[in-house]
Design an enzyme around this catalytic site. Structure first.
Site, PDB file in Angstrom:
ATOM      1  N   SER A  23       0.868  -1.263   0.112  1.00 34.14           N
ATOM      2  CA  SER A  23      -0.080  -0.060   0.038  1.00 34.14           C
ATOM      3  C   SER A  23       0.832   1.253  -0.037  1.00 34.14           C
ATOM      4  O   SER A  23       1.549   1.439  -1.027  1.00 34.14           O
ATOM      5  CB  SER A  23      -0.880  -0.265   1.286  1.00 34.14           C
ATOM      6  OG  SER A  23      -1.898   0.850   1.161  1.00 34.14           O
ATOM      7  N   ASP A  66     -10.298  -5.495  -3.493  1.00 35.12           N
ATOM      8  CA  ASP A  66      -9.658  -4.579  -2.447  1.00 35.12           C
ATOM      9  C   ASP A  66     -10.650  -3.147  -2.740  1.00 35.12           C
ATOM     10  O   ASP A  66     -10.623  -2.749  -3.556  1.00 35.12           O
ATOM     11  CB  ASP A  66      -8.112  -4.090  -3.062  1.00 35.12           C
ATOM     12  CG  ASP A  66      -7.579  -3.687  -2.036  1.00 35.12           C
ATOM     13  OD1 ASP A  66      -8.139  -2.425  -1.465  1.00 35.12           O
ATOM     14  OD2 ASP A  66      -6.250  -3.384  -1.861  1.00 35.12           O
ATOM     15  N   HIS A 121      -7.224  -6.106   0.573  1.00 29.29           N
ATOM     16  CA  HIS A 121      -6.145  -5.137   1.117  1.00 29.29           C
ATOM     17  C   HIS A 121      -5.258  -5.586   2.169  1.00 29.29           C
ATOM     18  O   HIS A 121      -4.363  -5.066   2.747  1.00 29.29           O
ATOM     19  CB  HIS A 121      -6.639  -3.749   1.336  1.00 29.29           C
ATOM     20  CG  HIS A 121      -5.642  -2.621   1.089  1.00 29.29           C
ATOM     21  ND1 HIS A 121      -4.967  -2.353  -0.296  1.00 29.29           N
ATOM     22  CD2 HIS A 121      -4.952  -1.894   1.987  1.00 29.29           C
ATOM     23  CE1 HIS A 121      -4.013  -1.511   0.134  1.00 29.29           C
ATOM     24  NE2 HIS A 121      -4.070  -1.058   1.333  1.00 29.29           N
TER      25      HIS A 121
END
Length: 297
Positions: A157, A238, A275
Site C-alpha cells: 500500500s 480490495d 487489502h
C-alpha cells in the site's frame, strides 16, 4: 543527513524463527529529528558464517515495524534463501507536530517515505533518508553481518508506493529489484497521495512529481534501455482499489508505453483478494523468490 556520530542500537526483543533470529532494535534517529526509532531485523542462520543480502519491507498506513514481521509470512522463505529482512517503521513517533494524530491517513503512521519540505514537518518527517541512508549506516556500524551492496525492496500500500519510488528514483542503483502488494501506484492522482503531498511538501503535487514520489511518473522516465525488475500484485476485491486509491493500471500502462515488457514489469491482478495481510501472506513466497533471483546473483 547531518554528519554526526552513529547512535548505539538498543536491543528490545529477540525471537528465534526458522533457525534464524528476529530482533527488534531502538535508536535515536537523526533523520527523524532526534526521536526514538524502532525496526525489526530478521537474520537467517547463514548470517553466522558471513554477510547476507537484505530485503527491505515497507509497511502501509497505520502500521508499524511489527506488521510485516509478524503477519507477512516472509520469514520462512527468507530463511531458506539466506536473505535478511529489514522492517522499518512507517513514520516518526512522538514528533509533537500539531495535527499529526488527527487523521489515520496522515501524520503518525503515514510518513509516505518522503522527505518533508513543509517546515511544519521537515524536522521529523524524513522517512526517505531514514530508510535509504540512516538504517544501513547504523546497522553496518553495529557490525551486523548484512551486505548492503545486495539490497532489494518491497512493500504494501503506502509501503508499496515507497518501494517502487525508492527503487525507480535511485540512479545509484541502490536496490536490485522492487515489488509491491496493492501499492499506491499513482499517488499524484489519488486522494491519499494528494493529501500527503499537499501536507508534507511546500510545492504540493508538482513538487511530488519533480522529487520522484510517484511511481507512474518515474517509470515514464525509465526507457527500455534502463532495465528494471518489478513485480506488483493487487486484489480486485480490495476496497481501496475500487475507490481508485491504488491505480495499478496507470502504472502498468506507463511501463508498457516506456518499453518495459512483462519480463521487466509484471503486474498481476488476483480475483476477490482484499487489502489485508491475508492477501499479502498468500503471495509472500512469490515476492521473496522474485527478489532472491537478483539478490543471490
Amino acid at each position: 543527513m547531518a554528519d554526526t556520530a552513529v547512535p548505539n542500537l538498543t536491543k528490545l526483543s529477540s525471537n528465534k524463527s526458522f533457525e534464524g533470529e528476529l530482533t527488534k532494535y531502538k535508536f535515536k534517529s537523526a533523520a527523524l529529528g532526534g526521536l526514538d526509532a524502532q525496526f525489526n531485523l530478521f537474520l537467517p542462520k547463514t548470517a553466522s558464517t558471513g554477510k547476507v543480502p537484505v530485503l527491505i519491507y515497507l509497511a502501509g498506513l497505520t502500521c508499524t515495524e511489527d506488521n510485516g514481521a509478524q503477519k507477512g509470512g516472509f520469514l520462512k522463505e527468507a530463511a531458506t534463501a539466506g536473505i535478511a529482512l529489514l522492517f522499518p517503521d512507517t513514520s516518526p513517533r512522538g514528533a509533537g507536530v500539531e495535527g499529526e494524530n488527527e487523521d489515520w491517513d496522515f501524520g503518525t503512521g503515514a510518513g509516505f517515505y518522503l522527505n518533508a519540505t513543509n517546515p511544519k514537518y521537515s524536522v521529523h518527517y524524513n522517512m526517505l533518508t531514514h530508510v535509504t541512508l540512516e538504517l544501513p549506516q547504523i546497522i553496518e556500524a553495529a557490525g551486523i553481518p548484512i551486505d548492503f551492496n545486495r539490497q532489494s525492496i518491497f512493500g504494501h500500500s503506502m509501503g508499496g508506493h515507497g518501494a517502487l519510488t525508492l527503487y525507480l528514483a535511485s540512479r545509484t542503483k541502490q536496490y536490485r529489484s522492487a515489488s509491491a502488494f496493492s501499492p499506491i501506484a499513482n499517488p499524484t492522482q489519488c486522494p491519499w497521495g494528494e493529501k500527503a503531498f499537499k501536507g508534507y511538501l511546500q510545492g504540493g503535487i508538482e513538487e511530488a512529481k519533480k522529487a520522484g514520489y510517484d511511481a507512474t511518473e518515474l517509470i515514464k522516465q525509465r526507457g527500455k534501455d534502463e532495465p528494471v525488475h518489478i513485480l506488483v500484485d493487487y486484489g480486485t476485491g480490495d476496497d481501496f482499489y475500487k475507490k481508485d486509491q491504488l491505480l495499478p493500471e496507470n502504472f502498468l500502462k506507463a511501463a508498457r508505453d516506456a518499453g518495459h515488457d512483462e519480463f521487466q514489469v509484471r503486474v498481476r491482478s488476483h480475483a476477490d483478494y482484499d487489502h489485508s495481510y491475508f492477501f499479502i501472506s498468500t503471495f509472500a513466497s512469490d515476492h521473496v523468490h522474485f527478489h532472491a533471483n537478483f539478490l543471490k546473483a
